[in-house]
Motif scaffolding. Sequence first.
Motif, short mmCIF file in Angstrom:
data_model
loop_
_atom_site.label_atom_id
_atom_site.label_comp_id
_atom_site.label_asym_id
_atom_site.label_seq_id
_atom_site.Cartn_x
_atom_site.Cartn_y
_atom_site.Cartn_z
N TYR A 75 32.17 61.29 64.78
CA TYR A 75 33.17 60.22 64.85
C TYR A 75 34.34 60.78 65.63
O TYR A 75 35.03 61.69 65.18
CB TYR A 75 33.63 59.83 63.44
N ASP A 76 34.57 60.22 66.80
CA ASP A 76 35.57 60.80 67.66
C ASP A 76 36.22 59.74 68.53
O ASP A 76 35.54 59.07 69.30
CB ASP A 76 34.91 61.84 68.55
N ALA A 77 37.52 59.59 68.41
CA ALA A 77 38.23 58.61 69.22
C ALA A 77 38.45 59.10 70.65
O ALA A 77 38.43 58.33 71.59
CB ALA A 77 39.57 58.27 68.58
N LYS A 78 38.67 60.40 70.81
CA LYS A 78 38.94 60.97 72.14
C LYS A 78 37.97 62.13 72.36
O LYS A 78 38.36 63.29 72.39
CB LYS A 78 40.38 61.44 72.23
N GLN A 79 36.73 61.78 72.53
CA GLN A 79 35.67 62.78 72.57
C GLN A 79 35.94 63.87 73.61
O GLN A 79 36.22 63.59 74.77
CB GLN A 79 34.35 62.11 72.87
N GLY A 80 35.88 65.10 73.15
CA GLY A 80 35.97 66.24 74.04
C GLY A 80 37.36 66.73 74.36
O GLY A 80 37.51 67.71 75.06
N CYS A 109 37.17 70.81 56.27
CA CYS A 109 37.90 70.07 55.25
C CYS A 109 37.47 68.62 55.26
O CYS A 109 36.78 68.17 56.17
CB CYS A 109 39.41 70.19 55.45
N VAL A 110 37.87 67.91 54.21
CA VAL A 110 37.56 66.48 54.10
C VAL A 110 38.76 65.69 54.60
O VAL A 110 39.90 65.97 54.23
CB VAL A 110 37.27 66.09 52.63
N ILE A 111 38.49 64.73 55.43
CA ILE A 111 39.50 63.75 55.84
C ILE A 111 39.27 62.53 54.95
O ILE A 111 38.15 62.00 54.90
CB ILE A 111 39.33 63.33 57.31
N ASN A 112 40.30 62.09 54.24
CA ASN A 112 40.15 60.90 53.40
C ASN A 112 41.23 59.88 53.77
O ASN A 112 42.07 60.13 54.63
CB ASN A 112 40.18 61.25 51.91
N GLU A 113 41.20 58.74 53.10
CA GLU A 113 42.11 57.66 53.46
C GLU A 113 43.58 58.02 53.25
O GLU A 113 44.44 57.49 53.93
CB GLU A 113 41.76 56.39 52.69
N ALA A 114 43.87 58.92 52.33
CA ALA A 114 45.26 59.31 52.10
C ALA A 114 45.85 59.96 53.35
O ALA A 114 47.05 59.87 53.58
CB ALA A 114 45.36 60.26 50.91
N GLY A 115 45.03 60.59 54.15
CA GLY A 115 45.53 61.29 55.33
C GLY A 115 45.20 60.62 56.65
O GLY A 115 45.79 60.96 57.67
N ALA A 116 44.25 59.69 56.66
CA ALA A 116 43.82 59.10 57.93
C ALA A 116 43.25 57.70 57.74
O ALA A 116 42.16 57.40 58.19
CB ALA A 116 42.79 60.01 58.58
N LEU A 118 43.91 54.67 59.01
CA LEU A 118 43.59 53.84 60.17
C LEU A 118 42.34 54.34 60.89
O LEU A 118 41.47 53.55 61.28
CB LEU A 118 44.78 53.78 61.12
N GLY A 119 42.25 55.66 61.08
CA GLY A 119 41.08 56.21 61.76
C GLY A 119 39.80 55.99 60.99
O GLY A 119 38.76 55.61 61.56
N LEU A 120 39.85 56.20 59.69
CA LEU A 120 38.65 56.01 58.87
C LEU A 120 38.21 54.55 58.87
O LEU A 120 37.02 54.25 58.93
CB LEU A 120 38.88 56.51 57.45
N ARG A 121 39.16 53.65 58.79
CA ARG A 121 38.79 52.22 58.83
C ARG A 121 38.20 51.85 60.19
O ARG A 121 37.29 51.04 60.26
CB ARG A 121 40.01 51.36 58.49
N LYS A 122 38.72 52.44 61.23
CA LYS A 122 38.18 52.19 62.58
C LYS A 122 36.71 52.59 62.64
O LYS A 122 35.89 51.91 63.24
CB LYS A 122 38.98 52.97 63.61
N PHE A 123 36.38 53.70 61.99
CA PHE A 123 35.00 54.18 61.99
C PHE A 123 34.17 53.61 60.85
O PHE A 123 32.98 53.89 60.74
CB PHE A 123 34.97 55.71 61.90
N GLY A 124 34.79 52.85 59.95
CA GLY A 124 34.06 52.27 58.83
C GLY A 124 33.61 53.30 57.81
O GLY A 124 32.56 53.15 57.19
N GLN A 125 34.42 54.35 57.63
CA GLN A 125 34.07 55.44 56.71
C GLN A 125 35.17 55.61 55.67
O GLN A 125 36.34 55.32 55.92
CB GLN A 125 33.91 56.75 57.48
#
Length: 156
Positions: A75-80, A109-116, A118-125
């Motif tokens: 899952y990458d918004a700006k791949q590379g 580490c785990v990225i969860n909704e508390a820290g990200a 908008l990004g997680l919702r964008k990826f549906g995770q």
Amino acid sequence: MGYPAGRWIDTTEYEIASGIDRFHLGDYPYALLTGLTAAVGYAQSIGIENIAARNRTLGAYCRQALSQVQGVYLYDAKQGLTGTVPFNLVRVAATDTVRILEREGIVTCVINEAGALLGLRKFGQLELVRASLHCFNTELEVEHLAEVLTRTAYDS
């Protein structure tokens, strides 16, 4: 309370500072500032552009290696562009993946909704695993990450 949040007037009396200084919790962290100074000097000796280029190279290498592992979803918004590589392993919770990798000496580490959120919702995770590579990491470490994920995906 410590300097500059207030000043002692007498052995049993102090005066709290007015303004923003009243919110200081204690003295300045001189040891931390010394460490920061050394870290900045080290980064400057390597060269910020060299560090950025190395991080991009490692990030691209990691994305390529993980894209070959069946069951890994990147899952990458700006791949590379960076050494930060977010991913999940199919049928394995992110927290479990992090624990498995930790037992193999791999820090993620785990990225969860508390820290990200908008990004997680964008990826549906709801959560992702994040590998954070930096200029001091090696390609062998990336290969070790891919190998452990391959074994884990195979076992799950």
